[in-house]
Design a protein around this motif. Structure first.
Motif, PDB file in Angstrom:
ATOM      1  N   ASP A  85      11.285 -24.864  -5.051  1.00  0.00           N
ATOM      2  CA  ASP A  85      10.994 -23.611  -5.749  1.00  0.00           C
ATOM      3  C   ASP A  85       9.508 -23.494  -6.074  1.00  0.00           C
ATOM      4  O   ASP A  85       8.895 -22.441  -5.889  1.00  0.00           O
ATOM      5  CB  ASP A  85      11.771 -23.577  -7.075  1.00  0.00           C
ATOM      6  CG  ASP A  85      12.968 -22.670  -6.999  1.00  0.00           C
ATOM      7  OD1 ASP A  85      13.176 -22.049  -5.946  1.00  0.00           O
ATOM      8  OD2 ASP A  85      13.699 -22.583  -7.989  1.00  0.00           O
ATOM      9  N   ILE A 123      13.841 -19.417  -1.650  1.00  0.00           N
ATOM     10  CA  ILE A 123      14.029 -19.484  -3.109  1.00  0.00           C
ATOM     11  C   ILE A 123      15.494 -19.207  -3.472  1.00  0.00           C
ATOM     12  O   ILE A 123      16.074 -19.876  -4.329  1.00  0.00           O
ATOM     13  CB  ILE A 123      13.083 -18.487  -3.822  1.00  0.00           C
ATOM     14  CG1 ILE A 123      11.635 -18.990  -3.713  1.00  0.00           C
ATOM     15  CG2 ILE A 123      13.480 -18.288  -5.279  1.00  0.00           C
ATOM     16  CD1 ILE A 123      10.587 -18.025  -4.234  1.00  0.00           C
ATOM     17  N   THR A 133       6.819 -20.791  -4.510  1.00  0.00           N
ATOM     18  CA  THR A 133       6.044 -19.890  -5.371  1.00  0.00           C
ATOM     19  C   THR A 133       4.543 -20.058  -5.109  1.00  0.00           C
ATOM     20  O   THR A 133       3.791 -19.082  -5.074  1.00  0.00           O
ATOM     21  CB  THR A 133       6.380 -20.148  -6.860  1.00  0.00           C
ATOM     22  OG1 THR A 133       7.797 -20.170  -7.010  1.00  0.00           O
ATOM     23  CG2 THR A 133       5.810 -19.057  -7.750  1.00  0.00           C
ATOM     24  N   ILE A 156       3.521 -18.239  -1.965  1.00  0.00           N
ATOM     25  CA  ILE A 156       3.346 -16.800  -2.209  1.00  0.00           C
ATOM     26  C   ILE A 156       1.988 -16.534  -2.858  1.00  0.00           C
ATOM     27  O   ILE A 156       1.236 -15.654  -2.436  1.00  0.00           O
ATOM     28  CB  ILE A 156       4.472 -16.226  -3.104  1.00  0.00           C
ATOM     29  CG1 ILE A 156       5.825 -16.331  -2.403  1.00  0.00           C
ATOM     30  CG2 ILE A 156       4.178 -14.771  -3.470  1.00  0.00           C
ATOM     31  CD1 ILE A 156       7.000 -15.842  -3.238  1.00  0.00           C
ATOM     32  N   ALA A 157       1.664 -17.315  -3.890  1.00  0.00           N
ATOM     33  CA  ALA A 157       0.418 -17.081  -4.627  1.00  0.00           C
ATOM     34  C   ALA A 157      -0.806 -17.323  -3.741  1.00  0.00           C
ATOM     35  O   ALA A 157      -1.787 -16.579  -3.799  1.00  0.00           O
ATOM     36  CB  ALA A 157       0.369 -17.991  -5.851  1.00  0.00           C
ATOM     37  N   VAL A 176      11.115 -15.850   0.254  1.00  0.00           N
ATOM     38  CA  VAL A 176      12.039 -15.347  -0.771  1.00  0.00           C
ATOM     39  C   VAL A 176      13.456 -15.875  -0.501  1.00  0.00           C
ATOM     40  O   VAL A 176      14.180 -16.271  -1.417  1.00  0.00           O
ATOM     41  CB  VAL A 176      12.015 -13.800  -0.831  1.00  0.00           C
ATOM     42  CG1 VAL A 176      13.174 -13.266  -1.653  1.00  0.00           C
ATOM     43  CG2 VAL A 176      10.699 -13.316  -1.407  1.00  0.00           C
TER      44      VAL A 176
END
Lengths: 240, 240
Positions: free
Chosen positions: B72, B96, B76, B79-80, B93
């Motif tokens: 997870d 996740i 994340t 993505i950042a 996504v």
């Protein structure tokens, strides 16, 4: 907290972005309100032998499912369009996770409604309904408080929800023992008691989902994942 | 498929990004492999009255939990850092979401192991074990196929997994009816049969999670969310 993108593009974009995040929150809470209603109606349908209400719950589950898909889609679009980081990204990712929990609560409510319909047709003396109502009210208030914690980004309230889960588990264990006794006393009770067992199980799962939402709220606010952590660790994270 | 960012920043970044996505896939499949093992071991522990194996399963669940949090976090971060769009974003996504399904399968396996331990201590004639083994093998192969569909991004295989779920539900309904009969025949069977009921329920849930993973694979490949859609609609989406 402004994101990198906001800092680069200035106030106007930031304003739009904030509106999109606020909209996502609003939609999530709207779905939360509907799911809460579904849960409470399913419990009422069971306790009051209300087959019509049970039928309503089952019908409305489609609305919950549609909201899940719509919010997921919107959240993914926000990531693609706004490229959020830090706290904003945590919010969007958490919404994606929590929407799955809400959908599951909707499913559990539908399941409870299904058993309520079966039981209402039998029309015999209820066994374990006191327990079902008690646990039902308990997990419904946990769900409400978890959603409220999300609305206000209140990690302390989220922590309180997490603490309730242990009590629900204890109540659930006690209730299943009681039902097991009824089943052993008279084999004519078995089929009905099994239905109530599945209802209790569904309610216990709702408590777990409320807890998941609460954990996500703590993650959003504090930036630390407290899933699978000890309650002491969660307390530390929230109090800092 | 290159993302906007890749197109802007050129090959070098794109190469790093692809490596990060590949790493995310690898970690997810590693977690999937472990969870598959947990499931199969829990079923074996039940069928063979192997208390030690059941204990191993319970102990290893912590590893599954840690992998969930690590993946997870990594997703994340991707993505950042990379701000993926389109197909890449759908992959991240979906990972996740699917990680939550894998963690739940791990939990259900732990639950099965717990009942296996209790039942192995009682040491009485097994009731419903044939059914448990049958459904267990069925959902284990669904999980395997769903993970395989993810590894190869094979939406047709994902569709086949979705279709299996209905058969599992039927097997589950038949098995619970059989157990109910055993319970009614002799009240001394009730407690043990209840444990097997919970095992069957856990297995049925595993089938649901395999199905969720399959739905995510179709979403990744085809870009359309087929959750809550009819099987006909899912077939249309996959065949285009």
């Amino acid at each position: 907290m402004p994101t990198q993108k906001d800092e680069v593009y200035g106030d106007h974009i930031s304003h739009q972005f904030n509106e999109e995040l606020a909209e996502l929150k609003t939609e999530f809470l709207k779905m939360g309100g509907l799911v809460e209603q579904q849960l409470m109606d399913s419990i009422q349908a069971l306790i009051e032998n209300d087959g019509q209400l049970a039928d309503d719950v089952r019908g409305r589950d489609k609305v919950v499912d549609k909201m899940e898909i719509a919010i997921d889609e919107e959240a993914t679009k926000v990531i693609a369009r706004r490229q959020p980081t830090a706290r904003d990204l945590r919010l969007v990712v958490s919404v994606i996770k929590m929407v799955a929990d809400l959908e599951r609560v909707g499913d559990e409510s539908k399941k409870i409604a299904k058993f309520a319909m079966g039981l209402s047709q039998e029309g015999q003396a209820p066994r374990g309904y006191v327990e079902a109502r008690h646990i039902g009210n308990h997990v419904a208030s946990m769900l409400h408080d978890a959603l409220d914690a999300f609305a206000r980004l209140d990690s302390e309230q989220a922590l309180r929800v997490m603490k309730e889960d242990k009590r629900v588990d204890e109540e659930y264990q006690a209730a299943t023992r009681t039902l097991l006794t009824f089943m052993m006393e008279d084999s004519r009770n078995i089929s009905r008691c099994m239905s109530v067992m599945w209802v209790l199980r569904a309610l216990e799962r709702v408590g777990d989902h409320a807890c998941n939402i609460a954990e996500n709220v703590i993650f959003m606010v504090k930036g630390e994942d407290v899933r699978h952590a000890s309650m002491e660790r969660a307390e530390e994270v929230v109090s800092r």
